[in-house]
Design an enzyme around this catalytic site. Structure first.
Site, short mmCIF file in Angstrom:
data_model
loop_
_atom_site.label_atom_id
_atom_site.label_comp_id
_atom_site.label_asym_id
_atom_site.label_seq_id
_atom_site.Cartn_x
_atom_site.Cartn_y
_atom_site.Cartn_z
N SER A 54 -49.67 -49.93 68.65
CA SER A 54 -49.13 -49.22 69.81
C SER A 54 -47.84 -49.91 70.24
CB SER A 54 -50.14 -49.19 70.96
OG SER A 54 -50.27 -50.47 71.55
N LYS A 55 -47.08 -49.22 71.07
CA LYS A 55 -45.86 -49.80 71.62
C LYS A 55 -45.48 -49.02 72.86
CE LYS A 55 -43.73 -52.56 69.78
NZ LYS A 55 -43.70 -54.04 69.83
#
Length: 981
Positions: free
Chosen positions: A493-494
């Site tokens: 994720s980011k």
């Protein structure tokens, strides 16, 4: 040339004196009769005389002129102008919209003919508690017998005030400010207090906030009053420097009760209160016209801003010129009735106060909007409005109706995205809208982790450029993280927050994080806040980490905020905590994996790094995380066999073909110095040099050093993304066509553009890409989260040293397992696949199997504690010190979905690393994943026992037989158990 002589001069002078005297004799009594009492309390006699002189000389009344007075240093500004309406007040404050206003004193004369506003700009000197004015102020509070229940706290509060505040001290006012600051201290929220008829004929509204925006908040509050039809007769603004609590701002507004007055629970005041609370988190925007001209509340304007920003992200791909942010906002303003109906549609979906006929209301709006969209003749406008509505239709959760929110958050249905290959479609994503910022959090699995980064912009042009690719950046980084996270329970994720030129990082980070918490926080029963209407219908657990522009102070705040808000796993919410986290630089967690990959690659090149000398070139300097630890670990593991021949950073570069002196490198590392500060007397080789990037020639030498210096292996351990690209990759090749280094191990993400890496590989360079080479950093963060799920800070600190030591060993094992698999598969591929191809293939294989295993566990396992085999695997994943002390908690307290994700990652990675690519796929085509995994795990134990027995038998060929059993026994016995042999 003038004429008239001395007699004419004298006559003019006498006339001027008479006029001024007459004007002064008229003005001064009027001034003292009509200026509010507080004006005289907050301005010295000298200041009053200066103001009167300005009124006379500038002809404020006679010529209807406005005048601006500035102190020589420019920090004290007074605006004097005729009139007293809200337009003149807003104009006065807007002249300083780009300034930090620490103190404001805004006055209207009683007869409404004059406006006089004084401002102190910038950070003003604090008062001195040892001086007489401070002591006199405390005496005034005691003499007035004011009710201060915390005298020590009040003294500390007063010590945070400016000199001007104490010099012009008013005790009742100070006590009110103290109480308001206490209401917001440690909360980051905005507190609004109404005191009806506080002074005869006036309502007083006070607004307090912790860490206010540096600019514009007073102006924004005044605009709220104006839009809501409340004339402000006087106003004050003060800031206080509250040490660790940061800045505090208190604003007071006095409203004429003759215009109607306000009551605490009236709809009129509640609407005003909501908007005043939003001023900290709202930035000026062209869509503010919807508030000024159509009566929208600030919150609704923010909603439309978010929808337009979202539409821009995806329409820009169709035509970068047709779908600019300004064009989208302009289109919304041209179709106000339609966008109003869209907002009403959204509100009908998510208003928690609607108990009946929700679907009917939604459908009514839906039908109207569809018909209205068909009537929009302009194709570009129709597409813009269609995408705005597409946003509203695909929100699954929002904090829009949360009180005291810091910004807006939206959990989106990923089906809103344009068609994408399955591999590139995220599992979920969030949108965030905050003060001068917009952002996305993208994740590729239900259980994911990744960093939060803030992209700063200095100009509107830069902001536009960055906004064109905001979602793509977040999505690509999250997908890259997904490849890297193959060994751990969390998928990739980011979060990326884009900050406008006038935005502030602290406000943006706090807005995004708190807004996210709004829509993921649940109680012990798994229920969301009653202010949220949920179309998702399942709990989401989010983990974050630091990235660009996230400081240790942010990390501490995020963790503390999660705890304060009641997040069930606050210590796991944010990784890399300064005290209770595992500092990546101190422990060298990323570099440990990089060196393991480098060692295995060197062996594949015929170099035994423990016996044979070899050379290394680096980007990244002594002050950098990865580069500094690469140097230290190279020396620790291989001593003088490892020669670092080149090193560069943003400040310069150093090169020595004989190898850089380790003692000097360690000096630079310990002191946090740069390559340009390398002691030239320590250089010994022919052509060695130290260069600074202070000159164009120095920049050229630094930028090309990693290309031109020859070495056995190149480790990019720092540097900007795409430093090596299609325009310059050839510089890495020597004149004879061979590369300047035989192998590259990417310690830094994105240093080499994918296309450039492909060219290097075609020219014989062994390249280990980032998702493999530097993966141990994210593995470390995952283990930090694991500890945070079950331990308090104090418990973690008790075992931290042992935990870190054992974790480093786990990281080296994970890196070596993958390095050996990649190189083994590379040899068998015989040139048909590169290491990069294989790295991504391994990630896809592990992640794919992991998804299937996780789904199987969720379906088949009703109670993990009752499944001893799975419990044993769960404990085997953990560092021994955690198991020794907290085995029961590992099994009992870690969220079940996290346990399943952990087991899935552990099982799938150990099978793939041990057995290679392809084998497990053949089995799962003819048997279920459940059957294959259970068979493998059982036979794995059996093989381990056989290997021990053979080794302990003392047979002549025991080691050979043990090796045969260990390398092929699991595959044979698993297939046999499944009835395939």
């Amino acid at each position: 040339m003038h004429s008239g002589g001395e007699s004419s001069i004298g006559a003019v002078l006498d006339r001027l004196k008479g006029d001024l005297k007459g004007a002064a004799e008229s003005l001064v009594p009027w001034f003292y009769d009509n200026m509010p009492e507080y004006y005289f309390r907050t301005h010295t006699e000298e200041e009053q005389v200066r103001h009167l002189h300005a009124v006379l000389s500038a002809g404020v009344f006679t010529e209807q002129q406005a005048v601006v007075l500035k102190s020589p240093c420019g920090t004290r500004v007074t605006h004097i102008m005729p009139g007293s309406d809200m337009a003149s007040l807003i104009h006065s404050v807007s002249l300083l919209a780009e300034e930090r206003i620490q103190t404001a004193r805004l006055y209207t004369s009683r007869d409404d003919s004059l406006r006089l506003d004084t401002f102190l700009l910038g950070k003003q000197p604090l008062c001195e508690p040892r001086d007489q004015p401070f002591k006199a102020a405390l005496d005034m509070v005691h003499s007035a017998k004011l009710d201060v229940d915390d005298e020590t706290g009040f003294r500390d509060f007063l010590a945070s005030a400016s000199e001007d505040y104490v010099d012009k001290f008013e005790p009742n006012r100070a006590v009110r400010h103290f109480e308001m600051c206490r209401c917001v201290e440690g909360t980051e929220r905005v507190h609004v207090r109404l005191e009806s008829d506080a002074e005869q004929g006036f309502d007083r509204i006070m607004v307090a906030m912790e860490n206010p925006p540096s600019k514009g908040v007073l102006l924004q509050a005044l605009k709220v009053f104006d839009r809501e039809g409340h004339a402000v007769m006087r106003a004050y603004g003060d800031e206080f420097e509250r040490g660790e609590s940061g800045r505090m701002a208190v604003m007071s507004f006095y409203l004429d009760r003759s215009q109607g007055g306000l009551q605490q629970d009236s709809p009129q005041f509640l609407r005003l209160e909501r908007q005043l609370k939003a001023t900290k988190w709202f930035a000026f925007h062209s869509l503010e016209l919807l508030a000024e001209e159509n009566g929208w509340e600030i919150g609704r304007v923010m909603l439309m801003q978010a929808a337009c920003e979202f539409a821009h992200q995806f329409l820009i791909r169709k035509n970068i010129y047709a779908y600019t942010s300004s064009r989208i906002a302009h289109t919304a303003l041209r179709h106000r009735e339609l966008v109003d109906r869209m907002a009403s549609y959204f509100e009908a979906r998510f208003d928690p106060g609607i108990k009946e006929r929700r679907e009917e209301r939604v459908q009514e709006h839906l039908e109207y909007i569809h018909a209205a969209l068909r009537d929009v003749n302009d194709d570009i406008s129709r597409k813009i409005l269609g995408y705005v509505f597409r946003f509203f239709r695909h929100v699954l959760r929002t904090n829009y109706y949360m009180p005291n929110r810091f910004g807006l958050s939206f959990r989106m249905d990923p089906r809103v995205l344009p068609p994408l290959p399955d591999e590139e479609r995220p599992y979920a994503f969030y949108c965030f809208h905050g003060p001068s910022c917009f952002g996305f959090h993208v994740r590729y699995r239900d259980m994911s982790r990744g960093g939060v980064r803030v992209v700063r912009t200095r100009t509107q042009e830069q902001f536009e450029i960055e906004s064109n690719r905001l979602f793509d950046e977040a999505n690509q980084l999250a997908r890259a993280q997904q490849y890297k996270n193959k060994d751990i329970p969390e998928g990739g994720s980011k979060a990326v927050i884009l900050l406008g030129p006038t935005g502030e990082i602290d406000l943006a980070v706090k807005s995004m994080v708190d807004s996210l918490l709004d829509i993921v926080l649940t109680d012990e029963e798994g229920r969301l806040s009653p202010h949220i209407v949920d179309y998702l219908q399942h709990e989401e657990i989010i983990f974050l980490g630091p990235d660009e522009n996230i400081t240790p102070e942010h990390i501490n705040w995020i963790t503390a905020r999660a705890a304060k808000r009641g997040y069930r796993w606050p210590n796991a919410f944010m990784s890399s905590k300064p005290r209770t986290g595992i500092n990546h630089k101190r422990y060298g967690v990323t570099s440990e994996g990089v060196i393991v990959f480098a060692e295995e690659v060197l062996r594949s090149l015929g170099i035994d790094p423990h016996k044979d000398p070899f050379t290394v070139k680096l980007t990244g300097g002594p002050a950098g995380d990865v580069a500094s630890n690469v140097v230290k670990i190279l020396h620790r593991e291989f001593g003088d066999k490892a020669r670092v021949v080149a090193m560069s950073d943003g400040h310069g570069a150093v090169h020595d073909p004989d190898g850089l002196d380790y003692g000097e490198l360690f000096r630079l590392i310990e002191a946090g110095l740069r390559t340009s500060q390398f002691d030239e007397s320590k250089l010994t080789g022919r052509g060695a040099f130290v260069v600074s990037a202070d000159t164009p020639e120095g920049v050229r030498q630094r930028d090309d050093l990693h290309n031109t210096v020859e070495a056995d292996i190149f480790i990019p351990a720092g540097g900007r993304p795409d430093t090596m690209n299609m325009k310059n990759w050839q510089r890495f090749m020597r004149k004879d066509g061979t590369p300047s280094a035989k192998a590259v191990v990417e310690g830094a993400n994105l240093f080499i553009a994918p296309a450039a890496r492909s060219r290097l590989e075609k020219n014989g360079v062994l390249c280990v890409p980032g998702p493999s080479a530097n993966k141990t950093g994210v593995i470390c963060s995952s283990y930090e989260i694991l500890a945070g799920l079950i331990l308090s800070d104090e418990e973690f600190m008790e075992i931290k040293d042992r935990y870190a030591e054992q974790l480093l060993e786990i990281l080296r094992i994970r890196a070596r397992d993958e390095a050996r698999l990649l190189l083994r598969e590379y040899r068998f591929a015989a040139g048909r696949k590169t290491l990069t191809d294989l790295s991504y293939e391994v990630s896809r294989a592990i992640n794919g199997l992991g998804d299937n295993v996780a789904a199987m566990l969720s379906k088949d396992v009703s109670s993990l504690p009752e499944d001893k085999a799975l419990c044993d695997l769960l404990l085997a994943y953990c560092p021994p010190v955690l198991v020794d002390r907290y085995a029961e908690r590992i099994i009992r307290d870690i969220p079940t979905r996290h346990q399943f994700a952990l087991l899935a990652a552990f099982i799938s990675s150990r099978i793939l690393y041990a057995e290679g690519l392809g084998w497990i796929n053949r089995l799962t085509r003819v048997r279920s994943v459940r059957e294959v995994v259970h068979a493998y795990l059982e036979e794995e134990k059996r093989v381990a026992a056989l290997v021990r027995a053979v080794r302990e038998s003392g047979q002549e060929y025991g080691d050979v037989l043990a090796g045969l059993v260990e390398s092929s026994g699991r595959q044979y016995l698993t297939a046999q158990r499944l009835g395939l042999l």
